[in-house]
Structures are given as C-alpha cells and as structure tokens.
Design a protein around this motif. Structure first.
Motif, PDB file in Angstrom:
ATOM      1  N   GLY A 134      -6.561  14.037  -8.554  1.00 53.05           N
ATOM      2  CA  GLY A 134      -5.206  13.498  -8.596  1.00 53.05           C
ATOM      3  C   GLY A 134      -5.118  12.193  -7.847  1.00 53.05           C
ATOM      4  N   ASP A 135      -3.949  11.594  -7.908  1.00 49.17           N
ATOM      5  CA  ASP A 135      -3.655  10.339  -7.226  1.00 49.17           C
ATOM      6  C   ASP A 135      -2.357  10.571  -6.456  1.00 49.17           C
ATOM      7  OD1 ASP A 135      -2.938   7.809  -6.417  1.00 49.17           O
ATOM      8  OD2 ASP A 135      -2.913   6.921  -8.424  1.00 49.17           O
ATOM      9  N   ASP A 136      -2.468  10.777  -5.137  1.00 48.91           N
ATOM     10  CA  ASP A 136      -1.302  11.194  -4.349  1.00 48.91           C
ATOM     11  C   ASP A 136      -0.620  10.049  -3.605  1.00 48.91           C
ATOM     12  OD1 ASP A 136      -3.151  10.653  -2.375  1.00 48.91           O
ATOM     13  OD2 ASP A 136      -2.920  12.582  -1.337  1.00 48.91           O
ATOM     14  N   ARG A 137      -0.887   8.821  -4.000  1.00 50.49           N
ATOM     15  CA  ARG A 137      -0.337   7.686  -3.242  1.00 50.49           C
ATOM     16  C   ARG A 137       1.190   7.641  -3.283  1.00 50.49           C
ATOM     17  NH1 ARG A 137      -4.697   3.364  -5.483  1.00 50.49           N
ATOM     18  NH2 ARG A 137      -4.495   4.805  -7.233  1.00 50.49           N
ATOM     19  N   LEU A 138       1.792   8.136  -4.367  1.00 49.14           N
ATOM     20  CA  LEU A 138       3.253   8.162  -4.416  1.00 49.14           C
ATOM     21  C   LEU A 138       3.828   9.108  -3.374  1.00 49.14           C
ATOM     22  CD1 LEU A 138       5.860   7.239  -5.778  1.00 49.14           C
ATOM     23  CD2 LEU A 138       5.557   9.057  -7.481  1.00 49.14           C
ATOM     24  N   GLU A 139       3.060  10.107  -2.967  1.00 50.80           N
ATOM     25  CA  GLU A 139       3.525  11.058  -1.951  1.00 50.80           C
ATOM     26  C   GLU A 139       3.321  10.553  -0.530  1.00 50.80           C
ATOM     27  OE1 GLU A 139       5.231  13.864  -2.581  1.00 50.80           O
ATOM     28  OE2 GLU A 139       5.188  13.095  -4.634  1.00 50.80           O
ATOM     29  N   ARG A 140       2.702   9.393  -0.370  1.00 50.59           N
ATOM     30  CA  ARG A 140       2.364   8.908   0.967  1.00 50.59           C
ATOM     31  C   ARG A 140       3.025   7.569   1.286  1.00 50.59           C
ATOM     32  NH1 ARG A 140      -2.652   7.576   1.247  1.00 50.59           N
ATOM     33  NH2 ARG A 140      -3.522   8.058  -0.798  1.00 50.59           N
ATOM     34  N   LEU A 141       4.164   7.312   0.676  1.00 46.16           N
ATOM     35  CA  LEU A 141       4.878   6.075   0.986  1.00 46.16           C
ATOM     36  C   LEU A 141       5.524   6.165   2.369  1.00 46.16           C
ATOM     37  CD1 LEU A 141       6.584   5.176  -2.416  1.00 46.16           C
ATOM     38  CD2 LEU A 141       4.299   4.588  -1.574  1.00 46.16           C
ATOM     39  N   PRO A 142       5.776   5.035   2.997  1.00 48.18           N
ATOM     40  CA  PRO A 142       6.320   5.044   4.366  1.00 48.18           C
ATOM     41  C   PRO A 142       7.653   5.783   4.469  1.00 48.18           C
ATOM     42  CG  PRO A 142       5.589   2.832   3.740  1.00 48.18           C
ATOM     43  CD  PRO A 142       5.522   3.672   2.504  1.00 48.18           C
ATOM     44  N   LEU A 151      12.653   0.979  -1.797  1.00 51.97           N
ATOM     45  CA  LEU A 151      11.298   1.240  -1.318  1.00 51.97           C
ATOM     46  C   LEU A 151      10.338   1.414  -2.481  1.00 51.97           C
ATOM     47  CD1 LEU A 151       9.318   1.908   1.032  1.00 51.97           C
ATOM     48  CD2 LEU A 151       9.901   4.313   0.646  1.00 51.97           C
ATOM     49  N   VAL A 152      10.717   2.216  -3.457  1.00 53.14           N
ATOM     50  CA  VAL A 152       9.849   2.440  -4.617  1.00 53.14           C
ATOM     51  C   VAL A 152       9.593   1.124  -5.344  1.00 53.14           C
ATOM     52  CG1 VAL A 152       9.669   3.590  -6.852  1.00 53.14           C
ATOM     53  CG2 VAL A 152      10.545   4.841  -4.877  1.00 53.14           C
ATOM     54  N   ARG A 153      10.633   0.332  -5.488  1.00 53.38           N
ATOM     55  CA  ARG A 153      10.498  -0.961  -6.158  1.00 53.38           C
ATOM     56  C   ARG A 153       9.499  -1.853  -5.413  1.00 53.38           C
ATOM     57  NH1 ARG A 153      13.015  -6.149  -6.826  1.00 53.38           N
ATOM     58  NH2 ARG A 153      13.555  -6.492  -9.022  1.00 53.38           N
ATOM     59  N   ARG A 154       9.604  -1.855  -4.097  1.00 52.87           N
ATOM     60  CA  ARG A 154       8.751  -2.731  -3.284  1.00 52.87           C
ATOM     61  C   ARG A 154       7.307  -2.255  -3.233  1.00 52.87           C
ATOM     62  NH1 ARG A 154       8.278  -2.236   2.208  1.00 52.87           N
ATOM     63  NH2 ARG A 154      10.197  -1.008   2.287  1.00 52.87           N
ATOM     64  N   MET A 155       7.096  -0.951  -3.317  1.00 55.23           N
ATOM     65  CA  MET A 155       5.753  -0.395  -3.152  1.00 55.23           C
ATOM     66  C   MET A 155       5.033  -0.140  -4.473  1.00 55.23           C
ATOM     67  SD  MET A 155       5.650  -0.423   0.087  1.00 55.23           S
ATOM     68  CE  MET A 155       4.141   0.444   0.491  1.00 55.23           C
ATOM     69  N   ARG A 156       5.732  -0.291  -5.597  1.00 56.86           N
ATOM     70  CA  ARG A 156       5.096  -0.074  -6.906  1.00 56.86           C
ATOM     71  C   ARG A 156       4.124  -1.212  -7.203  1.00 56.86           C
ATOM     72  NH1 ARG A 156       9.397   0.028  -9.794  1.00 56.86           N
ATOM     73  NH2 ARG A 156       9.668   2.288  -9.990  1.00 56.86           N
ATOM     74  N   ASN A 157       2.892  -0.846  -7.524  1.00 56.42           N
ATOM     75  CA  ASN A 157       1.841  -1.816  -7.849  1.00 56.42           C
ATOM     76  C   ASN A 157       1.702  -2.880  -6.765  1.00 56.42           C
ATOM     77  OD1 ASN A 157       1.218  -0.441 -10.153  1.00 56.42           O
ATOM     78  ND2 ASN A 157       2.084  -1.931 -11.568  1.00 56.42           N
ATOM     79  N   ALA A 158       1.660  -2.370  -5.520  1.00 59.11           N
ATOM     80  CA  ALA A 158       1.510  -3.253  -4.370  1.00 59.11           C
ATOM     81  C   ALA A 158       0.497  -2.649  -3.402  1.00 59.11           C
ATOM     82  CB  ALA A 158       2.851  -3.438  -3.660  1.00 59.11           C
ATOM     83  N   PRO A 159      -0.271  -3.477  -2.685  1.00 59.25           N
ATOM     84  CA  PRO A 159      -1.212  -2.951  -1.701  1.00 59.25           C
ATOM     85  C   PRO A 159      -0.510  -2.047  -0.694  1.00 59.25           C
ATOM     86  CG  PRO A 159      -1.586  -5.293  -2.063  1.00 59.25           C
ATOM     87  CD  PRO A 159      -0.319  -4.952  -2.789  1.00 59.25           C
ATOM     88  N   GLY A 160      -1.111  -0.890  -0.432  1.00 58.34           N
ATOM     89  CA  GLY A 160      -0.521   0.073   0.480  1.00 58.34           C
ATOM     90  C   GLY A 160       0.540   0.945  -0.144  1.00 58.34           C
ATOM     91  N   GLY A 161       0.844   0.705  -1.434  1.00 58.29           N
ATOM     92  CA  GLY A 161       1.843   1.499  -2.140  1.00 58.29           C
ATOM     93  C   GLY A 161       1.214   2.412  -3.164  1.00 58.29           C
TER      94      GLY A 161
END
Length: 252
Positions: A134-142, A151-161
């Motif tokens: 799986g890819d759990d990066r969506l579950e690990r946002l700040p 937040l979702v807008r800023r972190m979508r397709n962005a480093p660290g997001g």
C-alpha cells in the motif's frame, strides 16, 4: 500469467462510479478517482470520470502491447498522454485538477506491482498468508485527521505530502513498486479504499478478505463492506464509497 481474473465494482451513491477496473491476460489495473469537494474549482472542464477513463485506457493500451516496460514508465507515459488530451483547455497547474489513485499488477515469471495513492495490492502466499502493498502517505499528513481542504490541496503531489495520478507525469516516480516470485503466491487481490475499509475500519484481517475473495468472489467482498457500513456506519467521510475488488488467480 493469470489462470483467471474476476472483478466487481459498485458505486457508493447515485453519483457515477469514479472507480475503474480493466484487465488483460497478464495484468490488472484498478483506478479510484478523487471525488471533487463541493465548491472547489478544479480549473478543468472535464470531470473525474473523464480523467479516470482516459488514464485507464492509456494504461490498458500500453500493458496490452506487452513490451515489458517498467510499470512506473508505463504510468508516466499514460499520464503524459492523458494530460495532452486536455488539449490546452484546462489549468493543469491547479492542484485540485482531477486525479486518481492507481494500482497495477502484471504477472509473468514474477508478479510486478505498482501502487500510487490509497488503493491496495494484496498477495495470497503460502497457507493463505497475506502480503499487503500500500501507499499510506495520505494517512501521514501533518496534524493528523481530520484534514482541511487547504492542507490536502497544499500537500497533493508535493514533497513530503502524498501523490496521485493527474496532470503531473513525475508522480509516477513516486509510486510504490516491486515484484514477487510468481511461484510464491497463489493469487493477488487489487482493491480501492472503498473495500480496504474492511481492514482499516472494521477489523477484518487481510487473510479473511482474500479467503472470501477466492471463495465467493469480488461481489461478496463488496457486499461485506456494504453490510458493515449499514450496521456500523463510517469511521469518517462518506457512508458508502465507490468500491472495487479484483482477484487474479495465478496459473500453475
């Protein structure tokens, strides 16, 4: 190669189903379009279902060609083709432009996989043991859930997001990829997050999901999700989500 591929998909509401599943003799593709939030300007004249259909078709054409290109290359090329299909009519720099998660498996002497976003690929190994990719990066946002739209807008397709397939071909390079020996697995399930709720929310084991999938088929797995949603409600978000399950039984 697969001896058999079965799949089912069911919408979560009266809205069009924004999931897509496509398969060939040696490959399975499952996409999950990101439903646009109410009132958000995507900058695009196309809807999510258009993006999912175009991207799925581009992936299928490349996988059917059978040239053996790495799956990340296949996805990158498919995103490029899909972005070109907007024909300059859309603001592809808008982070809210239509996007989708992607899960792909391709079977040969080894079974290759690619996951981008919160779908899942699950292998059935010796004794029915499950191996989850799986890819759990969506579950690990700040800050943790619930996330704000900003937040979702800023972190979508962005480093660290987190990364999804939309208008940026480089997202393909952020995919979770790998391979397993085909002799070590009996089959593989591919699921959108409308199905992974069984494990993420309702306490099922992946071994139980794969057992039901292999025994009674994908429609039974989706039915199990719907029963629990009706009885216990959602943990968050939609009461019912679009749900897709695919099962590939490997040739022996």
């Amino acid at each position: 190669m697969f001896a058999e591929i079965t799949y089912a998909t069911r919408p979560g509401s009266r809205r069009p189903n924004e999931d897509l599943v496509i398969a060939g003799p040696s490959w399975i593709v499952v996409l999950d379009g990101a439903t646009a939030a109410a009132g958000v300007d995507s900058g695009c004249v196309h809807d999510v279902a258009w993006l999912v259909g175009r991207l799925g078709g581009a992936l299928a054409a490349r996988l059917a060609a059978g040239d053996g290109a790495p799956l990340a290359d296949v996805l990158e090329s498919a995103i490029e083709e899909t972005a070109a299909a907007h024909s300059g009519a859309c603001d592809l720099g808008n982070p809210d432009s239509p996007s989708a998660t992607v899960a792909v498996v391709r079977a040969g002497g080894r079974v290759e996989y690619l996951v981008l976003g919160d779908s899942a690929v699950v292998f059935s190994g010796p004794g029915g043991a499950a191996r989850v990719v799986g890819d759990d990066r969506l579950e690990r946002l700040p800050g943790g859930r619930p996330y704000s739209l900003e937040l979702v807008r800023r972190m979508r397709n962005a480093p660290g997001g987190f990364w999804v397939a939309g208008a940026r071909p480089e997202a393909a390079r952020q995919s979770v990829t790998g391979e397993v020996d085909a002799g070590e697995v009996s089959g593989v399930g591919v699921f959108t997050d409308g199905v992974t709720r069984l494990c993420d929310w309702y306490g099922w084991s992946w071994e139980a999901v794969l057992s039901l999938l292999a025994g009674r088929g994908p429609e039974a797995v989706i039915g199990a999700v719907r029963e629990l949603e009706a009885a216990r409600g959602p943990v968050r978000g939609k009461r019912h989500d679009d749900a897709t399950a695919a099962w590939g039984r490997l040739l022996r």
